[in-house]
Design an enzyme around this catalytic site. Structure first.
Site, PDB file in Angstrom:
ATOM      1  N   THR A 107       0.816  -1.218   0.000  1.00  0.00           N
ATOM      2  CA  THR A 107       0.000   0.000   0.000  1.00  0.00           C
ATOM      3  C   THR A 107       0.845   1.261   0.000  1.00  0.00           C
ATOM      4  OG1 THR A 107      -1.814  -1.115   1.085  1.00  0.00           O
ATOM      5  CG2 THR A 107      -1.753   1.241   1.341  1.00  0.00           C
ATOM      6  N   THR A 183       2.171  -4.166   4.372  1.00  0.00           N
ATOM      7  CA  THR A 183       2.143  -4.435   5.816  1.00  0.00           C
ATOM      8  C   THR A 183       1.771  -5.877   6.151  1.00  0.00           C
ATOM      9  OG1 THR A 183      -0.157  -3.698   5.961  1.00  0.00           O
ATOM     10  CG2 THR A 183       1.552  -2.057   6.428  1.00  0.00           C
ATOM     11  N   ASP A 184       1.093  -6.579   5.228  1.00  0.00           N
ATOM     12  CA  ASP A 184       0.596  -7.917   5.582  1.00  0.00           C
ATOM     13  C   ASP A 184       1.697  -8.822   6.136  1.00  0.00           C
ATOM     14  OD1 ASP A 184      -1.765  -6.998   4.539  1.00  0.00           O
ATOM     15  OD2 ASP A 184      -2.098  -8.700   3.194  1.00  0.00           O
ATOM     16  N   LYS A 262       1.858  -7.675  13.088  1.00  0.00           N
ATOM     17  CA  LYS A 262       0.653  -6.967  12.643  1.00  0.00           C
ATOM     18  C   LYS A 262      -0.516  -7.519  13.450  1.00  0.00           C
ATOM     19  CE  LYS A 262      -1.991  -5.470   8.648  1.00  0.00           C
ATOM     20  NZ  LYS A 262      -2.166  -5.353   7.220  1.00  0.00           N
TER      21      LYS A 262
HETATM   22  N1  GLU Z   1      -1.777  -6.866   1.005  1.00  0.00           N
HETATM   23  C1  GLU Z   1      -0.877  -5.873   0.533  1.00  0.00           C
HETATM   24  C2  GLU Z   1       0.517  -6.031   1.113  1.00  0.00           C
HETATM   25  O1  GLU Z   1       0.717  -6.447   2.210  1.00  0.00           O
HETATM   26  C3  GLU Z   1      -1.362  -4.494   0.760  1.00  0.00           C
HETATM   27  C4  GLU Z   1      -1.590  -4.176   2.215  1.00  0.00           C
HETATM   28  C5  GLU Z   1      -0.594  -3.201   2.776  1.00  0.00           C
HETATM   29  O2  GLU Z   1       0.378  -2.796   2.179  1.00  0.00           O
HETATM   30  O3  GLU Z   1      -0.839  -2.840   3.907  1.00  0.00           O
HETATM   31  O4  GLU Z   1       1.428  -5.744   0.398  1.00  0.00           O
END
Ligand code: GLU
Length: 448
Positions: A107, A183-184, A262
C-alpha cells in the site's frame, strides 16, 4: 476490448458514452433531470455500481451521474488520458545523512486503480520521495525499486535478494536504509532481515501504510518521514519497523524487527511490539530512545550477511482434534522443520506425540511457540510439556510463532544438520527472545 470498455463502463452507461463517441479524458456534458454537469470523463470502478458515469468536475470533485432513461451525454472537448506522472525530485542537501529508500511494493507504494477501484502496487520509490517533499529536509535520499509485489506474494527468496541488496548499499557506506513494504507480511520480512543482517553498522527500517499515499487519509507520509529520520540519525543499528504509535497522526514508533507483529486488519497502529518494547519514538522530527537496551550505530562495524533460508519449513497450528496426519504429511514431503503453534504454555494433544516422535527420528526439527502470542512457553509446568521436551521438541521461549517460523527457516538455511539447527534455535541471535518476561501489563495490546 475498446479503451472505453476497459475503463470499467457497462450497460446503458457504456452505450451512452459510445454513442456520443466519448473516451476517458474527454470533456463531456451530461444532462439529467433538467440539470447539466460538465467535467472530464474518468474510468469508473468495475466493482462499483454499473449505472453511473463518473466525471471529474472543475472543482476537483468526482461525481457519479446515473445513466438512467432520459439522460443525455455529449462530448464537448477531446482530452488527454489521465496518467500518473512522477513528481520531480526535490533538491538534495549534501550536509544531511544519506538514506536509501528501497521499495518492495504494498500500500505504501501504491495508488488507487480507478479501473477496478482497487489499490495497485504502482509507484516507484522515487515517487514516494517526490510525494513527500519534506524528506529532502531530513536526508539525502536515493531510491531503488527492488520489487513491486504485494507482501503476501513475497517468499524467502525475496528476503534473500533484499538482504543482499541492503548489504550492498551498507557496504558502500550509507547512513541508513528504509524499506517500503506491504504491511501484511512486513513482520516476517523484518524478522528475516534481522537474522540475515548481523552486526549492522547503521539502521535498516521497514515502513508500510494502511492507506495508499494518494488518499487524503494516508498514513504513508508520516510513517515514511519517521522511518527516514530514524534511518538517517537514530543512535541504534538494528532492523526496525516504523509505523504509527496510535491511531492519531503524530508519533511514529520503531519496533524491533524480531519482536513486532501486525495485530489489526486496518488500524494505523496495527503493529505492536510483542513481549518487548519499541526501540525508539519519532515525534515532531525528534527521536527518543525508548530504552537503553539496543545495538549502537557504529560505522566501523563490519556487516555479517547470512541471507539463506530453508523453504521446507512449515507452520502448523494445533487445535482440538487436530489430525496428526498433518505432521506426517510434512515429514513425507521432505520438510526439514515444523514450527508447532501450541496451546497455552506450549502444548499439543497426546494424540500427536507418535507423529512428532517419528518426525524427530527422521531428522525433522520440531520447534514450539505458543498461539497465545503474549507470554513465554514453559513446558516444565504440565506433563504434556515435559513429554514434548523429552521427545526432543525445541521450545522457543517468548518468540511468537511468526518470528519462530522465520528463525527456523533461517537456522535450517545455515546448516542441514538438525542438531546444529537446534543449537542455533537456542542461541539468541539478535534479541528475538529475552530470558526474563517483562511485567505483563506493559506488554499487552494497547497498554504501551
Ligand atoms: N496486502 C498488501 C501487502 O501487504 C497491501 C496491504 C498493505 O500494504 O498494507 O502488500
Amino acid at each position: 476490448m475498446s479503451e472505453l470498455e476497459n475503463s470499467g463502463y457497462k450497460g446503458r452507461a457504456l452505450r451512452l458514452l459510445r454513442d456520443a463517441d466519448c473516451q476517458v479524458g474527454d470533456i463531456i456534458r451530461i444532462t439529467s433531470r433538467g440539470k447539466t454537469y460538465e467535467g472530464i470523463l474518468i474510468p469508473r470502478g468495475e466493482l462499483g455500481d454499473a449505472t453511473n458515469i463518473i466525471i471529474k468536475m472543475k472543482s476537483g470533485y468526482n461525481i457519479g451521474i446515473g445513466a438512467s432513461e432520459g439522460v443525455n451525454v455529449e462530448k464537448v472537448g477531446v482530452g488527454t488520458k489521465p496518467t500518473f506522472a512522477s513528481s520531480p525530485l526535490p533538491k538534495q542537501n549534501s550536509a544531511l545523512p544519506h538514506v536509501i529508500i528501497m521499495s518492495t511494493g504494498g500500500t505504501i507504494a501504491s495508488r488507487v486503480d480507478y479501473r477496478t477501484g482497487a489499490v495497485r502496487s504502482a509507484i516507484s520509490a522515487s515517487d514516494l520521495y517526490g510525494v513527500v517533499p519534506e524528506l529532502s529536509e531530513i536526508a539525502r535520499v536515493d531510491t531503488e525499486i527492488v520489487f513491486s509485489i504485494y507482501s503476501e506474494n513475497l517468499t524467502p527468496k525475496n528476503w534473500k535478494e533484499l538482504a543482499q541488496k541492503v548489504a550492498e548499499h551498507i557496504n558502500q557506506g550509507v547512513d541508513g536504509i528504509v524499506i517500503a513494504h506491504g504491511t501484511d507480511t512486513m513482520g516476517y520480512t523484518s524478522a528475516a532481515l534481522s537474522f540475515a543482517l548481523q552486526n549492522l553498522p547503521v539502521p535498516v527500517i521497514l515502513v508500510g501504510a494502511q492507506r495508499s499515499s494518494d488518499r487524503p487519509s494516508s498514513d504513508a507520509a508520516t510513517n515514511l518521514i519517521g522511518a527516514v529520520k530514524a534511518a538517517g540519525e537514530a543512535p541504534f543499528a538494528e532492523v526496525g519497523l516504523a509505523m504509527h504509535e496510535t491511531v492519531s497522526d503524530s508519533a511514529i514508533v520503531v519496533h524491533r524487527g524480531v519482536k513486532v507483529r501486525k495485530c489489526h486488519t486496518s488500524r494505523r497502529d496495527t503493529f505492536k511490539s510483542i513481549n518487548g518494547f519499541p526501540i525508539a519514538k519519532v515525534l515532531n522530527q525528534k527521536i527518543t530512545m525508548q530504552n537503553s537496551d539496543y545495538k549502537r550505530r557504529d560505522t566501523s562495524k563490519q556487516l555479517v550477511l547470512k541471507p539463506d533460508f530453508c523453504e521446507k519449513v512449515a507452520l502448523v497450528k494445533f487445535y482440538p482434534g487436530m489430525d496428526p496426519a498433518v505432521i506426517d504429511f510434512y515429514v513425507n514431503q521432505g520438510f526439514k522443520g515444523v514450527l508447532l503453534e501450541g496451546s497455552g504454555l506450549g502444548h499439543v494433544s497426546m494424540f500427536c506425540f507418535e507423529a512428532i516422535k517419528n518426525a524427530i527420528a527422521k531428522g525433522v526439527v520440531i520447534a514450539l511457540a505458543s498461539q497465545c502470542i503474549w507470554g513465554r512457553v514453559n513446558m516444565n509446568v504440565y506433563d504434556t510439556g515435559r513429554d514434548l521436551l523429552s521427545l526432543g521438541v525445541v521450545p522457543l521461549d517468548d518468540m511468537f510463532p511468526e518470528t519462530g517460523l522465520v528463525k527456523l527457516m533461517w537456522a535450517l538455511g545455515q546448516t542441514s544438520d538438525p542438531e546444529e539447527a537446534k543449537q542455533l534455535l537456542k542461541t539468541n541471535i539478535t534479541g528475538e527472545f529475552v530470558s526474563r518476561t517483562l511485567p505483563q501489563e506493559k506488554t499487552v495490546y494497547g497498554a504501551q
